[in-house]
Structure formats: structure tokens, C-alpha cells
Design a protein around this motif. Structure first.
Motif, PDB file in Angstrom:
ATOM      1  N   GLY A   1       0.810  -1.211   0.000  1.00 26.75           N
ATOM      2  CA  GLY A   1       0.000   0.000   0.000  1.00 26.75           C
ATOM      3  C   GLY A   1       0.843   1.260   0.000  1.00 26.75           C
ATOM      4  N   SER A   2       1.985   1.201   0.700  1.00 27.23           N
ATOM      5  CA  SER A   2       2.878   2.353   0.744  1.00 27.23           C
ATOM      6  C   SER A   2       3.490   2.635  -0.628  1.00 27.23           C
ATOM      7  CB  SER A   2       3.985   2.120   1.776  1.00 27.23           C
ATOM      8  OG  SER A   2       4.835   3.234   1.884  1.00 27.23           O
ATOM      9  N   PHE A   3       3.882   1.579  -1.342  1.00 30.20           N
ATOM     10  CA  PHE A   3       4.373   1.751  -2.710  1.00 30.20           C
ATOM     11  C   PHE A   3       3.305   2.426  -3.575  1.00 30.20           C
ATOM     12  CE2 PHE A   3       7.506  -1.782  -1.933  1.00 30.20           C
ATOM     13  CZ  PHE A   3       8.639  -1.043  -2.232  1.00 30.20           C
ATOM     14  N   PHE A   4       2.063   1.971  -3.448  1.00 28.16           N
ATOM     15  CA  PHE A   4       0.968   2.546  -4.241  1.00 28.16           C
ATOM     16  C   PHE A   4       0.769   4.017  -3.871  1.00 28.16           C
ATOM     17  CE2 PHE A   4      -3.443   3.524  -5.236  1.00 28.16           C
ATOM     18  CZ  PHE A   4      -3.585   2.981  -6.499  1.00 28.16           C
ATOM     19  N   ASN A   5       0.791   4.318  -2.561  1.00 24.52           N
ATOM     20  CA  ASN A   5       0.634   5.704  -2.118  1.00 24.52           C
ATOM     21  C   ASN A   5       1.678   6.610  -2.750  1.00 24.52           C
ATOM     22  OD1 ASN A   5      -1.546   5.160  -0.427  1.00 24.52           O
ATOM     23  ND2 ASN A   5      -0.285   4.901   1.392  1.00 24.52           N
ATOM     24  N   LYS A   6       2.936   6.188  -2.671  1.00 24.04           N
ATOM     25  CA  LYS A   6       4.036   7.052  -3.103  1.00 24.04           C
ATOM     26  C   LYS A   6       4.134   7.157  -4.619  1.00 24.04           C
ATOM     27  CE  LYS A   6       7.087   6.347   0.921  1.00 24.04           C
ATOM     28  NZ  LYS A   6       6.351   5.314   1.662  1.00 24.04           N
ATOM     29  N   LEU A   7       4.075   6.017  -5.312  1.00 29.40           N
ATOM     30  CA  LEU A   7       4.396   5.988  -6.748  1.00 29.40           C
ATOM     31  C   LEU A   7       3.197   6.232  -7.647  1.00 29.40           C
ATOM     32  CD1 LEU A   7       6.879   2.956  -6.760  1.00 29.40           C
ATOM     33  CD2 LEU A   7       7.387   5.394  -6.515  1.00 29.40           C
ATOM     34  N   VAL A   8       2.017   5.816  -7.240  1.00 34.73           N
ATOM     35  CA  VAL A   8       0.840   5.928  -8.109  1.00 34.73           C
ATOM     36  C   VAL A   8       0.032   7.188  -7.809  1.00 34.73           C
ATOM     37  CG1 VAL A   8      -1.292   4.790  -8.850  1.00 34.73           C
ATOM     38  CG2 VAL A   8       0.735   3.418  -8.341  1.00 34.73           C
ATOM     39  N   ILE A   9      -0.058   7.570  -6.528  1.00 34.53           N
ATOM     40  CA  ILE A   9      -0.876   8.732  -6.168  1.00 34.53           C
ATOM     41  C   ILE A   9      -0.028   9.987  -5.970  1.00 34.53           C
ATOM     42  CG2 ILE A   9      -2.521   9.662  -4.499  1.00 34.53           C
ATOM     43  CD1 ILE A   9      -3.362   6.824  -3.846  1.00 34.53           C
ATOM     44  N   LEU A  10       0.955   9.903  -5.069  1.00 34.37           N
ATOM     45  CA  LEU A  10       1.668  11.107  -4.650  1.00 34.37           C
ATOM     46  C   LEU A  10       2.697  11.597  -5.659  1.00 34.37           C
ATOM     47  CD1 LEU A  10       2.120  10.116  -0.910  1.00 34.37           C
ATOM     48  CD2 LEU A  10       0.605  11.885  -1.809  1.00 34.37           C
ATOM     49  N   LEU A  11       3.369  10.678  -6.363  1.00 36.84           N
ATOM     50  CA  LEU A  11       4.383  11.103  -7.339  1.00 36.84           C
ATOM     51  C   LEU A  11       3.779  11.959  -8.452  1.00 36.84           C
ATOM     52  CD1 LEU A  11       7.257  11.066  -8.421  1.00 36.84           C
ATOM     53  CD2 LEU A  11       6.784   8.841  -9.463  1.00 36.84           C
ATOM     54  N   PRO A  12       2.677  11.542  -9.110  1.00 34.92           N
ATOM     55  CA  PRO A  12       2.083  12.425 -10.126  1.00 34.92           C
ATOM     56  C   PRO A  12       1.621  13.771  -9.559  1.00 34.92           C
ATOM     57  CG  PRO A  12       1.223  10.189 -10.328  1.00 34.92           C
ATOM     58  CD  PRO A  12       1.994  10.235  -9.043  1.00 34.92           C
ATOM     59  N   ILE A  13       1.053  13.755  -8.338  1.00 30.96           N
ATOM     60  CA  ILE A  13       0.619  15.016  -7.731  1.00 30.96           C
ATOM     61  C   ILE A  13       1.815  15.934  -7.497  1.00 30.96           C
ATOM     62  CG2 ILE A  13      -0.357  16.034  -5.633  1.00 30.96           C
ATOM     63  CD1 ILE A  13      -2.175  13.605  -5.417  1.00 30.96           C
ATOM     64  N   ALA A  14       2.918  15.356  -7.017  1.00 24.94           N
ATOM     65  CA  ALA A  14       4.130  16.154  -6.775  1.00 24.94           C
ATOM     66  C   ALA A  14       4.652  16.755  -8.077  1.00 24.94           C
ATOM     67  CB  ALA A  14       5.203  15.286  -6.113  1.00 24.94           C
ATOM     68  N   MET A  15       4.626  15.978  -9.160  1.00 24.50           N
ATOM     69  CA  MET A  15       5.096  16.486 -10.442  1.00 24.50           C
ATOM     70  C   MET A  15       4.206  17.607 -10.972  1.00 24.50           C
ATOM     71  SD  MET A  15       7.915  14.943 -11.211  1.00 24.50           S
ATOM     72  CE  MET A  15       8.147  15.444  -9.506  1.00 24.50           C
ATOM     73  N   LEU A  16       2.900  17.477 -10.781  1.00 27.69           N
ATOM     74  CA  LEU A  16       1.983  18.530 -11.205  1.00 27.69           C
ATOM     75  C   LEU A  16       2.221  19.813 -10.409  1.00 27.69           C
ATOM     76  CD1 LEU A  16      -1.320  16.478 -11.656  1.00 27.69           C
ATOM     77  CD2 LEU A  16       0.063  17.523 -13.463  1.00 27.69           C
ATOM     78  N   LEU A  17       2.446  19.654  -9.095  1.00 28.62           N
ATOM     79  CA  LEU A  17       2.740  20.819  -8.275  1.00 28.62           C
ATOM     80  C   LEU A  17       4.030  21.495  -8.722  1.00 28.62           C
ATOM     81  CD1 LEU A  17       1.894  19.584  -4.662  1.00 28.62           C
ATOM     82  CD2 LEU A  17       0.728  21.398  -5.936  1.00 28.62           C
ATOM     83  N   SER A  18       5.045  20.696  -8.989  1.00 24.94           N
ATOM     84  CA  SER A  18       6.334  21.244  -9.396  1.00 24.94           C
ATOM     85  C   SER A  18       6.224  21.991 -10.717  1.00 24.94           C
ATOM     86  CB  SER A  18       7.365  20.125  -9.512  1.00 24.94           C
ATOM     87  OG  SER A  18       8.618  20.626  -9.925  1.00 24.94           O
ATOM     88  N   ALA A  19       5.393  21.467 -11.626  1.00 22.30           N
ATOM     89  CA  ALA A  19       5.287  22.060 -12.960  1.00 22.30           C
ATOM     90  C   ALA A  19       4.363  23.271 -12.997  1.00 22.30           C
ATOM     91  CB  ALA A  19       4.794  21.004 -13.951  1.00 22.30           C
ATOM     92  N   PHE A  20       3.243  23.226 -12.262  1.00 24.19           N
ATOM     93  CA  PHE A  20       2.208  24.239 -12.428  1.00 24.19           C
ATOM     94  C   PHE A  20       1.945  25.087 -11.181  1.00 24.19           C
ATOM     95  CE2 PHE A  20       1.083  20.724 -15.348  1.00 24.19           C
ATOM     96  CZ  PHE A  20       1.222  21.404 -16.548  1.00 24.19           C
TER      97      PHE A  20
END
Length: 315
Positions: free
Chosen positions: A69-88
Motif C-alpha cells: 500500500g505504501s508503494f501505491f501511495n508514493k508511486l501511483v498517487i503522490l508522485l504524479p501530484i508532486a510532479m503537477l505541483l512542481s510544474a504548475f
């Protein structure tokens, strides 16, 4: 022949670039991971409690479920959100960090208050073991999501490369490495007493049996110390994030005051120890500030946020 040599030169150049990129990723990941140390320590300190009360045969499967579940949290949910925040919306990262820091302060202060309260009720859960296990796992994954969000946000803020793709790779490396480290350590911790019993009962050498008895004897103390280290780390990191975030928003008073106290403390010892004393003084002040802030947040959570959440939560 000259064409082949030119091709080999190109391959060698690409290999050097690739090696440099790998070095950059590893270096950035190490730097970012170290910044998230407080949340990582707390994650490792909190997780063992989720396997308490279950049969030894279910301990490692439960740890694996939480890790997955932790892998899913970090790589599937939080990583894309972090990238969107960084970009926009890079402007949103400091306030989100401060929000996460406030949560760490709240968690740390609540643990201390809970530990010293006199109405700590211990109740043993009853019911279907499979249902209880699933409920425990889901609760652990929800807690991990909050800590993982803090880890990923702190790590993102520590990455200094400009390429969004490199940022994504570094965050993925950080997420994978931290999850493996945390839940590998958790698995070792929860099975240490079983290993100690095996060594104490079946060891061929006297020193092996003595070591096994020592492991069994000292594990409760180790878990107790680990819990308090995790709590201290939460308060320290949470306070540090708040102080630094206020500085980024233009409020430099707390940061300057703590820095001045730390420098003054460093001047009280020989020059060779000044740096270490300044770091300890800064961490101590950040931790005290985090504890005070956490105490102020506790009633807000208990009497405002929690009732609102219970009202809007679907039945």
C-alpha cells in the motif's frame, strides 16, 4: 573503420552522460531522503504496532500488505501530484510543507500527551481475525499516506535539478528506497523476538543462546526507545519545517531568533565542537517550538476538525 570508431566514441559519450545522470539521481535522492529523515523515522517507529495482537505467522504478510500500500501511495498517487505541483504550482509547495509540518507537530504532541495521561485504556480487539487484519492494514495504509505525502513533499523541496523528468526519477528512487528501508526494518523488528527465542532455545553455542535471550529481553526497551525517538524526530522536523516555511513567506523572526540562540550556544564550547552544539541547539529549539505548536493544534483537531469530519463523513 573510422565510422566504427566514431560510433564507439558516440556510445562512450552516451555512457558517460548516462553514468553522470545516474550519479545525479543517486546524489539528489540521498540528499532528498536525508531531508525527510524525521518522517521516515516516525514511519518506522509507528508501523510495528499494526501487527501487535496477531499470530506470528501473520506478521510478515501484514507488513507486506502495508508496504505494498505504501508503494501505491508514493508511486501511483503522490508522485504524479508532486510532479503537477512542481510544474504548475511550485508556490503551493511551501504552504503544503508547513501543513505537513503542523501535522507532524500535532502527532508528536498528541503522543506525548497520551503517554502521560492517566486514562489510557487498553482494549483487546475481538471479532473475525481476517476482518480485523484487513481493518488494521487499511488503517496503517491511511497513516502511511499522510507520512508518505510529507516524505515526498519534503523530498521534492530538496531536489535542485530543473528537469521535471529528473525530478520524477529522483522522487521515484526516494519513494522506493525509503519504503524498502522502512518496511524492511519493520519486518526485522517484528520478527526479532521470534529469532531471539529460536536462538535461545536451539542455539548450539552458549554465546548464541545468550544473544537470543538478550534480544528477547531488550526488544521491549528497544521498541520503547524507538517510539520516543520517532516522536522527537516528528517534533524536530515539524518545527523546522514551520520555521523555514515562515522564513520563505517573509517572516524571518523565529528563524533568526533560533539561529542567534544556536550561535550563542556554540560560543560556549571549544571551536571544534561549535558546529555540533549549534546543530543540537537548533534542533532542540525547533522541537520545543513544534511541541508548543502541536499542543495548540490538539484542541483544534479534537473540538473543530474531528466533529466536522464526523458530520460530513458518509455513514
Amino acid at each position: 573503420m573510422s565510422g566504427l570508431l566514431a560510433l564507439l566514441d558516440d556510445v562512450a559519450a552516451i555512457a558517460k552522460v548516462a553514468a553522470a545522470s545516474v550519479d545525479d539521481v543517486i546524489g539528489q535522492a540521498a540528499k532528498a531522503g536525508s531531508k525527510a529523515a524525521g518522517a521516515v523515522i516516525d514511519d518506522a517507529a509507528v508501523s510495528p504496532k499494526y501487527v501487535q495482537g496477531f499470530a506470528p505467522a501473520r506478521e510478515l504478510p501484514i507488513v507486506w500488505k502495508i508496504a505494498r500500500g505504501s508503494f501505491f501511495n508514493k508511486l501511483v498517487i503522490l508522485l504524479p501530484i508532486a510532479m503537477l505541483l512542481s510544474a504548475f504550482a511550485p508556490w503551493a509547495i511551501p504552504p503544503l510543507l508547513m501543513l505537513g509540518g503542523a501535522y507532524l507537530c500535532f502527532e508528536g504532541a498528541e503522543k506525548i500527551v497520551h503517554a502521560f495521561s492517566h486514562h489510557d485504556a487498553h482494549s483487546k480487539a475481538t471479532g473475525d481475525p481476517a476482518h480485523l487484519e484487513e481493518a488494521k492494514v487499511q488503517g496503517a495504509i491511511k497513516t502511511d499516506f499522510i507520512l508518505s505525502a510529507e516524505i515526498m513533499t519534503i523530498s521534492l523541496a530538496a531536489i535542485t535539478v530543473d528537469s521535471i523528468w529528473m525530478q520524477g526519477v529522483v522522487l521515484a528512487v526516494v519513494g522506493i528506497a525509503i519504503t524498502v528501508a522502512v518496511y524492511g526494518a519493520v519486518a526485522a523488528i517484528v520478527k526479532a523476538d521470534d529469532l531471539g527465542l529460536l536462538m535461545a532455545g536451539s542455539g548450539r553455542l552458549g554465546i548464541t543462546r545468550a544473544l537470543g535471550r538478550g534480544i528477547v529481553h531488550w526488544m521491549p526497551t528497544f521498541l520503547f526507545v524507538l517510539t520516543w525517538v520517532g516522536t522527537a524526530a516528528m517534533l524536530w522536523v515539524g518545527g523546522q519545517i514551520i520555521v523555514h516555511g515562515l522564513g520563505q513567506l517573509g517572516f524571518h523572526g523565529p528563524e533568526d531568533l533560533i539561529h542567534g540562540w544556536a550561535v550563542a550556544a556554540g560560543q560556549l564550547v571549544p571551536a571544534g565542537y561549535a558546529g555540533a552544539v549549534q546543530w543540537i541547539a537548533t534542533a532542540f529549539c525547533d522541537g520545543v517550538l513544534g511541541f508548543i505548536l502541536g499542543l495548540l493544534i490538539i484542541p483544534l483537531v479534537n473540538y473543530v476538525i474531528a466533529p466536522i469530519y464526523r458530520t460530513v463523513r458518509p455513514a
